[in-house]
Structure formats: C-alpha cells, structure tokens
Write an enzyme that holds these catalytic residues in place. Sequence first.
Site, PDB file in Angstrom:
ATOM      1  N   ASN A  82     -11.759  80.994  37.170  1.00 54.75           N
ATOM      2  CA  ASN A  82     -12.076  81.944  36.092  1.00 54.75           C
ATOM      3  C   ASN A  82     -13.528  82.425  36.070  1.00 54.75           C
ATOM      4  O   ASN A  82     -13.811  83.555  35.652  1.00 54.75           O
ATOM      5  CB  ASN A  82     -11.787  81.296  34.726  1.00 54.75           C
ATOM      6  CG  ASN A  82     -10.306  80.993  34.539  1.00 54.75           C
ATOM      7  OD1 ASN A  82      -9.466  81.580  35.209  1.00 54.75           O
ATOM      8  ND2 ASN A  82      -9.985  80.079  33.634  1.00 54.75           N
ATOM      9  N   HIS A  88      -3.289  83.404  33.726  1.00 51.32           N
ATOM     10  CA  HIS A  88      -4.201  82.244  33.679  1.00 51.32           C
ATOM     11  C   HIS A  88      -4.090  81.475  32.372  1.00 51.32           C
ATOM     12  O   HIS A  88      -4.545  80.342  32.294  1.00 51.32           O
ATOM     13  CB  HIS A  88      -5.650  82.696  33.923  1.00 51.32           C
ATOM     14  CG  HIS A  88      -5.951  82.972  35.359  1.00 51.32           C
ATOM     15  ND1 HIS A  88      -7.186  82.771  35.927  1.00 51.32           N
ATOM     16  CD2 HIS A  88      -5.160  83.425  36.365  1.00 51.32           C
ATOM     17  CE1 HIS A  88      -7.139  83.089  37.214  1.00 51.32           C
ATOM     18  NE2 HIS A  88      -5.923  83.510  37.489  1.00 51.32           N
ATOM     19  N   HIS A 139      -0.375  91.780  41.802  1.00 53.84           N
ATOM     20  CA  HIS A 139      -1.495  92.202  42.655  1.00 53.84           C
ATOM     21  C   HIS A 139      -1.349  93.641  43.142  1.00 53.84           C
ATOM     22  O   HIS A 139      -2.100  94.066  44.013  1.00 53.84           O
ATOM     23  CB  HIS A 139      -1.641  91.244  43.840  1.00 53.84           C
ATOM     24  CG  HIS A 139      -2.276  89.933  43.472  1.00 53.84           C
ATOM     25  ND1 HIS A 139      -2.626  88.967  44.372  1.00 53.84           N
ATOM     26  CD2 HIS A 139      -2.648  89.440  42.257  1.00 53.84           C
ATOM     27  CE1 HIS A 139      -3.174  87.923  43.754  1.00 53.84           C
ATOM     28  NE2 HIS A 139      -3.184  88.183  42.454  1.00 53.84           N
ATOM     29  N   ARG A 172      -3.881  89.558  34.276  1.00 56.01           N
ATOM     30  CA  ARG A 172      -4.279  88.268  34.871  1.00 56.01           C
ATOM     31  C   ARG A 172      -4.607  87.219  33.801  1.00 56.01           C
ATOM     32  O   ARG A 172      -4.310  86.035  33.967  1.00 56.01           O
ATOM     33  CB  ARG A 172      -5.491  88.500  35.772  1.00 56.01           C
ATOM     34  CG  ARG A 172      -5.899  87.277  36.552  1.00 56.01           C
ATOM     35  CD  ARG A 172      -6.921  87.643  37.595  1.00 56.01           C
ATOM     36  NE  ARG A 172      -7.274  86.515  38.430  1.00 56.01           N
ATOM     37  CZ  ARG A 172      -8.517  86.107  38.624  1.00 56.01           C
ATOM     38  NH1 ARG A 172      -9.525  86.731  38.035  1.00 56.01           N
ATOM     39  NH2 ARG A 172      -8.763  85.085  39.415  1.00 56.01           N
TER      40      ARG A 172
HETATM   41  C1  HEM Z   1      -0.479  81.942  43.594  1.00 58.23           C
HETATM   42  C2  HEM Z   1      -0.759  82.889  42.915  1.00 58.23           C
HETATM   43  C3  HEM Z   1      -2.022  83.672  42.778  1.00 58.23           C
HETATM   44  C4  HEM Z   1      -3.246  83.556  43.388  1.00 58.23           C
HETATM   45  C5  HEM Z   1      -3.685  82.556  44.432  1.00 58.23           C
HETATM   46  C6  HEM Z   1      -4.066  84.597  42.837  1.00 58.23           C
HETATM   47  C7  HEM Z   1      -5.389  84.814  43.173  1.00 58.23           C
HETATM   48  C8  HEM Z   1      -6.158  85.863  42.719  1.00 58.23           C
HETATM   49  C9  HEM Z   1      -7.515  86.097  43.093  1.00 58.23           C
HETATM   50  C10 HEM Z   1      -8.355  85.232  44.041  1.00 58.23           C
HETATM   51  C11 HEM Z   1      -7.918  87.242  42.490  1.00 58.23           C
HETATM   52  C12 HEM Z   1      -9.284  87.907  42.608  1.00 58.23           C
HETATM   53  C13 HEM Z   1     -10.269  87.239  41.696  1.00 58.23           C
HETATM   54  C14 HEM Z   1     -11.705  87.613  42.021  1.00 58.23           C
HETATM   55  O1  HEM Z   1     -11.990  87.911  43.166  1.00 58.23           O
HETATM   56  O2  HEM Z   1     -12.540  87.571  41.100  1.00 58.23           O
HETATM   57  C15 HEM Z   1      -6.814  87.715  41.697  1.00 58.23           C
HETATM   58  C16 HEM Z   1      -6.823  88.841  40.931  1.00 58.23           C
HETATM   59  C17 HEM Z   1      -5.769  89.266  40.187  1.00 58.23           C
HETATM   60  N1  HEM Z   1      -4.587  88.584  39.976  1.00 58.23           N
HETATM   61 FE1  HEM Z   1      -3.934  86.974  40.982  1.00 58.23          FE
HETATM   62  N2  HEM Z   1      -3.330  85.323  41.935  1.00 58.23           N
HETATM   63  C18 HEM Z   1      -2.081  84.774  41.865  1.00 58.23           C
HETATM   64  C19 HEM Z   1      -1.036  85.178  41.074  1.00 58.23           C
HETATM   65  C20 HEM Z   1      -1.104  86.195  40.170  1.00 58.23           C
HETATM   66  C21 HEM Z   1      -0.068  86.513  39.217  1.00 58.23           C
HETATM   67  C22 HEM Z   1       1.233  85.750  39.066  1.00 58.23           C
HETATM   68  C23 HEM Z   1      -0.511  87.605  38.525  1.00 58.23           C
HETATM   69  C24 HEM Z   1       0.167  88.371  37.431  1.00 58.23           C
HETATM   70  C25 HEM Z   1       1.411  88.383  37.130  1.00 58.23           C
HETATM   71  C26 HEM Z   1      -1.805  87.951  39.054  1.00 58.23           C
HETATM   72  C27 HEM Z   1      -2.561  89.017  38.657  1.00 58.23           C
HETATM   73  C28 HEM Z   1      -3.804  89.341  39.152  1.00 58.23           C
HETATM   74  C29 HEM Z   1      -4.486  90.566  38.825  1.00 58.23           C
HETATM   75  C30 HEM Z   1      -3.914  91.704  38.002  1.00 58.23           C
HETATM   76  C31 HEM Z   1      -5.734  90.513  39.459  1.00 58.23           C
HETATM   77  C32 HEM Z   1      -6.864  91.554  39.386  1.00 58.23           C
HETATM   78  C33 HEM Z   1      -7.707  91.283  38.159  1.00 58.23           C
HETATM   79  C34 HEM Z   1      -8.870  92.217  37.963  1.00 58.23           C
HETATM   80  O3  HEM Z   1      -9.026  93.217  38.670  1.00 58.23           O
HETATM   81  O4  HEM Z   1      -9.669  91.925  37.042  1.00 58.23           O
HETATM   82  N3  HEM Z   1      -2.142  87.063  40.031  1.00 58.23           N
HETATM   83  N4  HEM Z   1      -5.751  86.843  41.850  1.00 58.23           N
END
Ligand code: HEM
Length: 322
Positions: free
Chosen positions: A96, A68, A195, A64
Amino acid sequence: MASPSSFSKAILTLASVVLLVGGTSAQLSTDFYAKTCPKLFPTVKKTVRAAIANETRVGASLLRLFFHDCFVNGCDGSNLLDDTPTFTGEKNATPNRNSLRGFEVVDRIKSAVEKVCPGVVSCADLVAITARDSVGILGGPQWDVKLGRRDARTASQAAANNSIPPPTNNLSALITSFQNQGLSLKELVALYGGHTIGQARCTNFRARIYNESNLDISFARTAKSNCSRITGVGDNNLAGLDFQSATLFDNSYYINLIRKRGLLHSDQQLFNGGSTDSFVRTYAKSQSTFFKDFVAAMIKMGNIKPLTGSNGEIRKNCRRVN
Ligand code: HEM
C-alpha cells in the site's frame, strides 16, 4: 403432553429459526439503506463522477482500494484508517505504501453522504459502492452492490503484508492466495481483469521488462523507455497496466496477455501455459463473458468476512475509529 419425538422436533425447529435469524443478520443485501438513506446511490455517484472527471486514474485507484480492503481481514474499511502515534494501520504496509490512492475521494464521499443521512452508512459500504461506480463510469459493467457491512475498529499492517499478493508471485502462489479467500481459479482470472484500468510504478515491473523472455519485444521497448534498468532511477514512473487502454474498462487486458504484453510478472502468469490460460482466452474473445464473471466475482469478493449486526461500528470519519 408432547411426545419425545414432537418435543425434539420443536427444539429442532426453534434451533433452525435461531440459526436462520443469526444467519440472515450476517447477510448483505442490496436494499440495506433503502429506508435509512434513500439518496445514498446518487450522492456517491455524483462525487465519484466529479473525481474521475478531475483525474481519470482515480477510478482505478478506487477499485483497488476495495480489493485491498476485502483481502485483509474482510471488507471492513480497515485500510482507510490513518496511522497515529499509538495506532499502526494498513496504509504503510508494503503493497500500500506510496501506492494505494483515492483516500481523499473517499473522504469527500463520506462528507457528502453524512450530509444526507448522518451516522448511517459505513465506510466499508462506501468503498464497495465507489468501486462499482468507478468501473461503470470507465465503461465497464454495473451491478447491484450488496450492503450492510460495518466498519472495523482496528487494522492490521501484518495482515496487509501477508494477505495481498505481491506482483512477483507465480501462478501457484496467486491461486493459493485467492483460494485462502474462498475464490476460485475463474474468479482469480476475472478479478484480475481489474488491471484493465490504472497504472503501475516502474519498481513493480522493472524486473519483468528487463529480465523476462515471455514478453513482446515492442511492448518491452515502450515500457523500458519510461523505466530505467537502474534501481532507484525513476522508480515511481508509471505505465498503464493495460498497455492499450488504461482508462477504459474493457477486455483488452486479456488480449494483451495473449500477446505477451502483461506489465507485471503476476499478470503474465495468468497466460503462461498454465491452468488459467483457457479463462484468459475466453475473456479475450468475449467481453460480455468477462463482464458477467467480473460482476459475480466482485460480489463474491465483497462478501469476504463483513462485520454485520452489532459488530464493528459506523465510523463518522473514515480515517479514524469513533
Ligand atoms: C494477485 C493479484 C494482484 C496483484 C499481484 C496485483 C498487483 C498490483 C500492483 C503491483 C499494482 C501497481 C501498484 C503500484 O505500482 O503502485 C496494481 C495496481 C492495480 N490493481 Fe492490482 N493486483 C492484483 C489483483 C487486483 C485485483 C483483484 C484488482 C481489482 C479487482 C486490482 C486492481 C488494481 C488496479 C485498478 C490498479 C491500478 C491502481 C491505480 O492506478 O491507482 N488488482 N496491482
């Protein structure tokens, strides 16, 4: 004497050489550090492996971090910079704050790499390699990472707030935000497969599990058991973004979406009767197609506006400009 036409041909040739050289210096390449830091890849992988062995989730956090970084003024390591009394970075931007993780692992990787080749490898490139390694270690595909990015000397909290889409977005807004980065519909769906690993906080999926109807009842029940309806109660409680296997990089994220088990509102938007449904179906059916498209899209995302040549710098410490 040269005729006017051979003269203009010569000028044209010269111009294209200049363009080519200029263009080449802005290109990333897989062997960028082959001579200057031959131990780079094993050094990074060893540290990533140890970090994931210590906490599996951090592999997701590191993936992530790369997303970002790239979505905010390009892949330039800007989101690694700490705030100071005189400098506002991206770490406290809304998407973030209390959410982006893995900075200590990047510090450890940077220290290890500085030991084997001091002052050579950028933090932006370390994040790109680290994302690739994390995906591979958690069971996903591997690929040759393109390198040669340099580190930003500044960061933008406003850009982080504007460029990283929130989980409340509908499909059209998601498509627009990826289009703004030069990424297609297919690349949006493939990248979203990130995800398949990692966790989200209750505050980001509460409204979905309590108010939305396009979700599986038993999935909602499980999610509700650890996420109160009341704002302020258990906001930071976690649930796997991939309900089935949040520590394994596989294609079950898409299978979940077809079963209406997307955790975030924005997740389920990818399969809700719209233009991305067919991609979700393809990836749910074929993990190898997902892996192939994910790799291509990660490479494309990694090419977003890198600083190259004499732009930016090679930071000594990823948390501050030199
Ligand atoms: C429109 C696109 C996206 C949205 C709206 C989004 C939104 C989010 C949100 C809200 C979370 C949880 C954060 C939290 O609750 O603290 C998350 C986690 C995550 N996102 Fe996304 N995301 C998007 C695209 C992506 C992309 C493109 C990737 C990677 C290629 C990605 C990888 C991840 C990963 C791996 C997590 C888990 C991180 C952790 O466990 O520390 N996301 N995302």
